[in-house]
Design a protein around this motif. Sequence first.
Motif, mmCIF file in Angstrom:
data_model
loop_
_atom_site.group_PDB
_atom_site.id
_atom_site.type_symbol
_atom_site.label_atom_id
_atom_site.label_comp_id
_atom_site.label_asym_id
_atom_site.label_seq_id
_atom_site.Cartn_x
_atom_site.Cartn_y
_atom_site.Cartn_z
ATOM 1 N N VAL A 77 0.928 -1.179 -0.305
ATOM 2 C CA VAL A 77 -0.097 0.045 -0.153
ATOM 3 C C VAL A 77 0.998 1.148 -0.133
ATOM 4 O O VAL A 77 0.342 2.397 -0.418
ATOM 5 C CB VAL A 77 -0.780 -0.588 1.416
ATOM 6 N N VAL A 78 2.160 1.314 0.886
ATOM 7 C CA VAL A 78 2.546 2.473 1.120
ATOM 8 C C VAL A 78 3.588 2.782 -0.428
ATOM 9 O O VAL A 78 3.870 3.866 -1.176
ATOM 10 C CB VAL A 78 4.277 2.203 1.752
ATOM 11 N N LYS A 79 3.874 1.494 -1.244
ATOM 12 C CA LYS A 79 4.673 1.530 -2.979
ATOM 13 C C LYS A 79 3.779 2.768 -3.486
ATOM 14 O O LYS A 79 3.812 2.979 -4.753
ATOM 15 C CB LYS A 79 4.964 0.496 -3.257
ATOM 16 N N GLN A 80 1.932 1.677 -3.709
ATOM 17 C CA GLN A 80 0.775 2.142 -4.426
ATOM 18 C C GLN A 80 0.344 3.653 -4.318
ATOM 19 O O GLN A 80 0.748 4.858 -5.249
ATOM 20 C CB GLN A 80 -0.080 1.709 -4.256
ATOM 21 N N ILE A 81 0.719 3.901 -2.693
ATOM 22 C CA ILE A 81 0.266 5.880 -2.989
ATOM 23 C C ILE A 81 1.586 6.545 -3.044
ATOM 24 O O ILE A 81 1.753 7.536 -3.414
ATOM 25 C CB ILE A 81 -0.013 5.677 -1.394
ATOM 26 N N ALA A 82 2.268 5.972 -2.807
ATOM 27 C CA ALA A 82 4.321 7.113 -3.003
ATOM 28 C C ALA A 82 4.463 7.124 -4.911
ATOM 29 O O ALA A 82 4.714 8.166 -5.284
ATOM 30 C CB ALA A 82 5.431 5.462 -2.687
ATOM 31 N N HIS A 83 3.571 5.761 -5.280
ATOM 32 C CA HIS A 83 3.480 5.857 -6.649
ATOM 33 C C HIS A 83 2.514 7.518 -7.164
ATOM 34 O O HIS A 83 2.537 8.362 -8.340
ATOM 35 C CB HIS A 83 2.697 5.303 -7.514
ATOM 36 N N LYS A 84 1.651 7.722 -6.419
ATOM 37 C CA LYS A 84 0.621 8.680 -6.521
ATOM 38 C C LYS A 84 1.239 10.200 -6.337
ATOM 39 O O LYS A 84 1.438 10.702 -7.610
ATOM 40 C CB LYS A 84 -0.378 8.678 -6.026
ATOM 41 N N HIS A 85 2.037 9.558 -4.924
ATOM 42 C CA HIS A 85 2.301 10.977 -4.294
ATOM 43 C C HIS A 85 3.288 11.648 -5.935
ATOM 44 O O HIS A 85 4.310 12.785 -5.431
ATOM 45 C CB HIS A 85 2.901 10.662 -3.197
ATOM 46 N N ARG A 86 4.688 10.835 -6.165
ATOM 47 C CA ARG A 86 5.235 11.080 -6.690
ATOM 48 C C ARG A 86 5.143 12.141 -7.883
ATOM 49 O O ARG A 86 5.453 12.804 -8.462
ATOM 50 C CB ARG A 86 6.344 9.612 -7.236
ATOM 51 N N SER A 87 3.646 11.643 -8.444
ATOM 52 C CA SER A 87 3.362 11.429 -9.854
ATOM 53 C C SER A 87 2.612 13.177 -9.432
ATOM 54 O O SER A 87 2.559 13.791 -10.503
ATOM 55 C CB SER A 87 2.090 10.761 -10.413
ATOM 56 N N LEU A 88 2.140 13.571 -7.788
ATOM 57 C CA LEU A 88 1.251 14.488 -7.822
ATOM 58 C C LEU A 88 2.716 15.961 -7.630
ATOM 59 O O LEU A 88 2.403 17.147 -7.592
ATOM 60 C CB LEU A 88 0.624 14.325 -6.886
ATOM 61 N N GLY A 89 4.149 15.286 -7.372
ATOM 62 C CA GLY A 89 4.587 16.162 -6.769
ATOM 63 C C GLY A 89 4.918 16.371 -5.282
ATOM 64 O O GLY A 89 5.486 17.546 -5.057
ATOM 65 N N VAL A 90 4.315 15.464 -4.546
ATOM 66 C CA VAL A 90 4.865 15.485 -2.719
ATOM 67 C C VAL A 90 6.010 15.174 -2.563
ATOM 68 O O VAL A 90 7.306 14.852 -3.571
ATOM 69 C CB VAL A 90 3.481 14.318 -2.479
#
Length: 404
Positions: A77-90
Amino acid sequence: MLSQRSIDIIKSTVPVLEIHGTTITKRFYDMLFTSHPELLNIFNHANQKQGKQQTALANAVYAAALHIDRLEAILPVVKQIAHKHRSLGVKPEHYPIVGQHLLAAIQDVLGDAATPDILQAWAEAYGIIADAFIGVEADMYHQAEAQKGGWADFKRFRIVRKVKESDVITSFYLMPEDGAPLAAFEPGQYVSVKVEIPGDEHTHIRQYSLSDRPGKPHYRLSVKREDLVAARPAGKVSVFLHEMTTEGDVLLLSAPAGDFTLDQQDTRPVVLISGGVGLTPMVSMLYTLAATNPKRQVTFIHAAQNSLHHAFKRHIEELALQYPAVSFYWCYDKPTASDRAENAFHREGYISLDWLQSVVPTPSASFYFCGPVPFMKAVNSALREWEVPEEDRHYEFFGPAGSL
């Protein structure tokens, strides 16, 4: 490492989070955006209005508490959310801000029940979890930029073609403005699109699946116009893309991201099941399979209201003529008179287990499905009843991760 005392304290809060989790996360977002309105440039405002983001965060906090003594259990789940964070610029500097307001929200909602010991234990746990996210995301940022054709943050892409695929879905063909080669992607991945809408104070970021196969000279996004759906907030970005962009305009894109990807090493039959605009990652998977592994048995099932809402119908039917290993089935729950006259669909109504069993040769296959949450719940339930193992059921949420 957390002390055993901190682990015990956090586990003791699990029942409280089960009851008050969403209240806490709603308060968290209120406090966060009041103190840092600039972060509204990152978040999806529609998901905030619908409560999806608050629910997703509440689920994540609950899962962290439940598994605090074995955080490796939530690493996927961390990796799944991290993909979204990276694509958003977190970025790493955002995590202390989030932690501060999350603890403040816990204290605000729970009052005296949030003792100093509880707050201290959660502060320690948050620090460990944040470090895990920061580390995973740092690797993702590096990979996105270091790959051939890669880039950091957002890059300018020009719309070279705009094609209406159905009454509600339009495709946008995009090429880098600087003429550089495209970064590779895996079938099923998405990009984030950042737009400035005239009259809006904040930028908007939305994530759209890449709907063509890798190796083409363009990226293709196929976007559903969301203001045509009753009882839902209008999709500002989808309406903007449909109505206010033309060929030659520039959009800002992040590098491809996402872990809902086709396993191309698997040789078993594959079943691709989609509902509505959930067909976009499936089309990328289908085109890839046809181009790279044309003998692998593929069953493509798509559910739509009718042919007016059905994108890529003719393309897939023509592709199946070229590749005998591909079979396709259309389910319409509101077929038009023309659909009936032309026998344009294979099933009227919704996908059910008995119908799936009649068109899918074997449950010993790899299943991928995507669409509205009720649709995915029904498909997942049917596959579970058919005793398809969990590891062979792959799915993607459009928006914050939910639960099936």
